[in-house]
Scaffold this active site. Structure first.
Site, PDB file in Angstrom:
ATOM      1  N   LYS A  13       0.740  -1.239  -0.032  1.00  0.00           N
ATOM      2  CA  LYS A  13      -0.015   0.078   0.107  1.00  0.00           C
ATOM      3  C   LYS A  13       0.783   1.249   0.003  1.00  0.00           C
ATOM      4  O   LYS A  13       0.622   2.132  -0.858  1.00  0.00           O
ATOM      5  CB  LYS A  13      -1.085   0.020   1.291  1.00  0.00           C
ATOM      6  CG  LYS A  13      -1.627  -1.227   1.461  1.00  0.00           C
ATOM      7  CD  LYS A  13      -2.582  -1.064   2.652  1.00  0.00           C
ATOM      8  CE  LYS A  13      -1.890  -1.018   3.936  1.00  0.00           C
ATOM      9  NZ  LYS A  13      -1.194  -2.531   4.128  1.00  0.00           N
ATOM     10  N   ARG A  88      -9.222   1.288   9.578  1.00  0.00           N
ATOM     11  CA  ARG A  88      -8.678  -0.317   9.852  1.00  0.00           C
ATOM     12  C   ARG A  88      -9.627  -0.887  10.805  1.00  0.00           C
ATOM     13  O   ARG A  88      -9.570  -2.063  11.055  1.00  0.00           O
ATOM     14  CB  ARG A  88      -7.216  -0.238  10.539  1.00  0.00           C
ATOM     15  CG  ARG A  88      -6.175  -0.467   9.751  1.00  0.00           C
ATOM     16  CD  ARG A  88      -4.918  -0.361  10.581  1.00  0.00           C
ATOM     17  NE  ARG A  88      -4.057  -0.970  10.309  1.00  0.00           N
ATOM     18  CZ  ARG A  88      -2.977  -0.535   9.657  1.00  0.00           C
ATOM     19  NH1 ARG A  88      -2.972   0.797   9.165  1.00  0.00           N
ATOM     20  NH2 ARG A  88      -1.676  -1.057   9.140  1.00  0.00           N
ATOM     21  N   ARG A 127      11.660  -5.957   4.040  1.00  0.00           N
ATOM     22  CA  ARG A 127      11.748  -4.509   3.844  1.00  0.00           C
ATOM     23  C   ARG A 127      12.823  -3.983   4.564  1.00  0.00           C
ATOM     24  O   ARG A 127      13.134  -4.058   5.560  1.00  0.00           O
ATOM     25  CB  ARG A 127      10.266  -4.092   4.551  1.00  0.00           C
ATOM     26  CG  ARG A 127      10.334  -2.767   4.646  1.00  0.00           C
ATOM     27  CD  ARG A 127       8.895  -1.984   4.818  1.00  0.00           C
ATOM     28  NE  ARG A 127       8.235  -2.917   5.882  1.00  0.00           N
ATOM     29  CZ  ARG A 127       6.883  -2.711   5.898  1.00  0.00           C
ATOM     30  NH1 ARG A 127       5.944  -2.136   5.112  1.00  0.00           N
ATOM     31  NH2 ARG A 127       6.201  -3.354   7.136  1.00  0.00           N
ATOM     32  N   ARG A 160      12.281  -2.037  10.389  1.00  0.00           N
ATOM     33  CA  ARG A 160      11.149  -1.514  11.628  1.00  0.00           C
ATOM     34  C   ARG A 160      11.251  -2.733  12.670  1.00  0.00           C
ATOM     35  O   ARG A 160      10.870  -4.065  12.383  1.00  0.00           O
ATOM     36  CB  ARG A 160       9.679  -1.354  10.782  1.00  0.00           C
ATOM     37  CG  ARG A 160       9.576   0.125  10.332  1.00  0.00           C
ATOM     38  CD  ARG A 160       8.618   0.170   9.406  1.00  0.00           C
ATOM     39  NE  ARG A 160       7.166  -0.654  10.004  1.00  0.00           N
ATOM     40  CZ  ARG A 160       5.971  -0.477   9.116  1.00  0.00           C
ATOM     41  NH1 ARG A 160       5.871  -0.070   8.148  1.00  0.00           N
ATOM     42  NH2 ARG A 160       5.075  -1.164   9.896  1.00  0.00           N
ATOM     43  N   ARG A 171       0.404  -9.010  13.580  1.00  0.00           N
ATOM     44  CA  ARG A 171      -0.169  -8.074  12.813  1.00  0.00           C
ATOM     45  C   ARG A 171      -1.126  -8.793  11.566  1.00  0.00           C
ATOM     46  O   ARG A 171      -2.343  -8.159  11.618  1.00  0.00           O
ATOM     47  CB  ARG A 171       0.751  -7.176  11.680  1.00  0.00           C
ATOM     48  CG  ARG A 171       1.335  -5.965  12.637  1.00  0.00           C
ATOM     49  CD  ARG A 171       2.679  -5.615  12.197  1.00  0.00           C
ATOM     50  NE  ARG A 171       2.761  -4.990  10.908  1.00  0.00           N
ATOM     51  CZ  ARG A 171       3.698  -4.773  10.070  1.00  0.00           C
ATOM     52  NH1 ARG A 171       5.022  -5.331  10.581  1.00  0.00           N
ATOM     53  NH2 ARG A 171       3.741  -4.437   9.148  1.00  0.00           N
TER      54      ARG A 171
HETATM   55  P1  AP5 Z   1       4.881  -1.860   1.741  1.00  0.00           P
HETATM   56  O1  AP5 Z   1       4.554  -0.682   0.709  1.00  0.00           O
HETATM   57  O2  AP5 Z   1       5.753  -1.162   2.913  1.00  0.00           O
HETATM   58  O3  AP5 Z   1       3.623  -2.289   2.198  1.00  0.00           O
HETATM   59  P2  AP5 Z   1       2.397  -1.703   3.076  1.00  0.00           P
HETATM   60  O4  AP5 Z   1       1.250  -2.379   2.448  1.00  0.00           O
HETATM   61  O5  AP5 Z   1       2.339  -0.369   3.218  1.00  0.00           O
HETATM   62  O6  AP5 Z   1       2.989  -2.383   4.477  1.00  0.00           O
HETATM   63  P3  AP5 Z   1       3.029  -1.944   6.121  1.00  0.00           P
HETATM   64  O7  AP5 Z   1       3.663  -3.144   6.875  1.00  0.00           O
HETATM   65  O8  AP5 Z   1       3.600  -0.686   6.059  1.00  0.00           O
HETATM   66  O9  AP5 Z   1       1.565  -1.941   6.451  1.00  0.00           O
HETATM   67  P4  AP5 Z   1       0.773  -1.840   7.862  1.00  0.00           P
HETATM   68  O10 AP5 Z   1      -0.411  -1.659   7.228  1.00  0.00           O
HETATM   69  O11 AP5 Z   1       0.974  -3.257   8.403  1.00  0.00           O
HETATM   70  O12 AP5 Z   1       1.737  -0.756   8.455  1.00  0.00           O
HETATM   71  P5  AP5 Z   1       1.182   0.732   8.932  1.00  0.00           P
HETATM   72  O13 AP5 Z   1       2.706   1.388   8.842  1.00  0.00           O
HETATM   73  O14 AP5 Z   1       0.224   1.141   8.181  1.00  0.00           O
HETATM   74  O15 AP5 Z   1       5.610  -2.965   1.048  1.00  0.00           O
HETATM   75  C1  AP5 Z   1       6.269  -3.933   1.921  1.00  0.00           C
HETATM   76  C2  AP5 Z   1       7.385  -4.237   1.284  1.00  0.00           C
HETATM   77  O16 AP5 Z   1       7.220  -4.898   0.054  1.00  0.00           O
HETATM   78  C3  AP5 Z   1       8.547  -3.252   1.117  1.00  0.00           C
HETATM   79  O17 AP5 Z   1       9.857  -3.848   1.459  1.00  0.00           O
HETATM   80  C4  AP5 Z   1       8.323  -3.045  -0.296  1.00  0.00           C
HETATM   81  O18 AP5 Z   1       9.475  -2.448  -1.069  1.00  0.00           O
HETATM   82  C5  AP5 Z   1       8.156  -4.186  -0.920  1.00  0.00           C
HETATM   83  N1  AP5 Z   1       7.200  -4.402  -2.217  1.00  0.00           N
HETATM   84  C6  AP5 Z   1       6.123  -3.279  -2.124  1.00  0.00           C
HETATM   85  N2  AP5 Z   1       5.495  -3.871  -3.357  1.00  0.00           N
HETATM   86  C7  AP5 Z   1       6.050  -4.773  -4.098  1.00  0.00           C
HETATM   87  C8  AP5 Z   1       5.845  -5.542  -5.153  1.00  0.00           C
HETATM   88  N3  AP5 Z   1       4.867  -5.295  -5.814  1.00  0.00           N
HETATM   89  N4  AP5 Z   1       6.757  -6.584  -5.436  1.00  0.00           N
HETATM   90  C9  AP5 Z   1       7.685  -6.692  -4.455  1.00  0.00           C
HETATM   91  N5  AP5 Z   1       7.912  -6.110  -3.353  1.00  0.00           N
HETATM   92  C10 AP5 Z   1       6.943  -5.217  -2.910  1.00  0.00           C
HETATM   93  O19 AP5 Z   1       0.815   0.469  10.421  1.00  0.00           O
HETATM   94  C11 AP5 Z   1       1.996   0.113  11.372  1.00  0.00           C
HETATM   95  C12 AP5 Z   1       1.197  -0.072  12.837  1.00  0.00           C
HETATM   96  O20 AP5 Z   1       0.607   0.983  13.188  1.00  0.00           O
HETATM   97  C13 AP5 Z   1      -0.052  -1.082  12.745  1.00  0.00           C
HETATM   98  O21 AP5 Z   1       0.444  -2.190  13.206  1.00  0.00           O
HETATM   99  C14 AP5 Z   1      -0.762  -0.365  14.219  1.00  0.00           C
HETATM  100  O22 AP5 Z   1      -0.084  -0.848  15.357  1.00  0.00           O
HETATM  101  C15 AP5 Z   1      -0.720   1.024  13.829  1.00  0.00           C
HETATM  102  N6  AP5 Z   1      -1.574   1.665  12.993  1.00  0.00           N
HETATM  103  C16 AP5 Z   1      -1.398   2.214  11.777  1.00  0.00           C
HETATM  104  N7  AP5 Z   1      -2.634   2.604  11.216  1.00  0.00           N
HETATM  105  C17 AP5 Z   1      -3.497   2.311  12.156  1.00  0.00           C
HETATM  106  C18 AP5 Z   1      -4.982   2.477  12.212  1.00  0.00           C
HETATM  107  N8  AP5 Z   1      -5.841   3.252  11.305  1.00  0.00           N
HETATM  108  N9  AP5 Z   1      -5.634   1.972  13.353  1.00  0.00           N
HETATM  109  C19 AP5 Z   1      -4.885   1.393  14.378  1.00  0.00           C
HETATM  110  N10 AP5 Z   1      -3.482   1.280  14.260  1.00  0.00           N
HETATM  111  C20 AP5 Z   1      -2.968   1.764  13.436  1.00  0.00           C
END
Ligand code: AP5
Length: 213
Positions: A13, A88, A127, A160, A171
């Protein structure tokens, strides 16, 4: 263009949101990034969020909703936005509907990125994230031009804490229990488009561009 990006952790994403936001001059609102910034600045929200995030659990709805509501008061949201990682939970989706109604805005699309668990684990475990601008790279699939250094700002790349194996498993569990219901919620509202995220980044982006027009 007013979009929500929905999907499991590690599906890509953030990678796609950065690219689309850059191409279309949209505000990229990533709640994970905002919470990590709050932790760095030791704000009240950050201190409450830190332990939960490291374990892979969700931060309480009221904290995240407040952060997002405040973000909507900034002028750049008017030109269009991508909400990456919010909502979420169903209460967050309802809060978003109320925020948008107040702003006299409507969502254009909810883009659901889908990929099997095995792909997510491989992506998350490889990542590397920029300490300065939070851009994401991958040791095998999305390599920086210089090892350990961000292509965009030259910042140092790191792993991270919530990308450790136990937190990743948690997660994924939390996603299935609390977030996946939003697929049905937005399907009923005829807003959902599904993208096959198990493809190379450029192919995912091409499919995304077709989906959002
Ligand atoms: P990446 O683009 O980083 O994936 P992502 O979907 O953004 O993954 P995240 O792990 O950041 O999402 P998340 O929802 O768990 O974490 P967030 O930071 O929002 O890609 C992943 C990897 O793959 C990278 O290395 C990239 O280079 C590679 N890649 C990408 N596309 C590719 C492809 N097509 N092919 C190959 N490789 C590829 O949230 C973290 C924490 O914050 C949560 O666990 C929670 O505790 C808190 N939080 C955040 N938002 C909320 C909310 N709304 N409510 C409550 N808690 C929240």
């Amino acid at each position: 263009m007013r979009l929500v990006f929905l999907g499991p952790p590690g599906v890509g994403k953030g990678t796609q949101a950065r690219k689309l936001a850059g191409a279309r001059k949209l505000a990229h609102v990533a709640t994970g990034d905002m919470l990590r910034e709050a932790i760095k600045s030791m704000s009240g929200a950050g201190l409450k969020a830190q332990a939960l995030m490291e374990k892979g659990e969700l931060v309480p709805d009221h904290i995240v909703i407040e952060i997002v509501e405040e973000r909507f008061s900034k002028g750049d949201m008017k030109a269009g936005f991508i909400l990456d990682g919010f909502p979420r939970t169903i209460p967050q989706a309802e809060a978003l509907a109320a925020i948008l109604a107040k702003q006299r805005m409507a969502l254009g699309r909810v883009v659901y990125f889908d990929a099997p668990d095995s792909v997510l684990v491989t992506r998350i475990s490889g990542r590397r994230t920029c300490k300065k601008c939070q851009a994401n790279f991958h040791v095998a699939f999305v390599q920086p031009r210089r090892p350990g250094e961000c292509d965009h700002c030259g910042g140092e790349l790191f792993q991270r804490r919530d990308d450790a194996e136990d937190a990743v498993r948690e997660r994924l569990r939390v996603y299935k229990e609390q977030t996946r219901d939003l697929v049905g919620y937005y399907t009923e509202r005829k807003l959902l488009v599904r993208i096959a995220a198990n493809q190379a980044p450029d192919h995912v982006f091409a499919e995304l561009m077709r989906a959002v027009g």
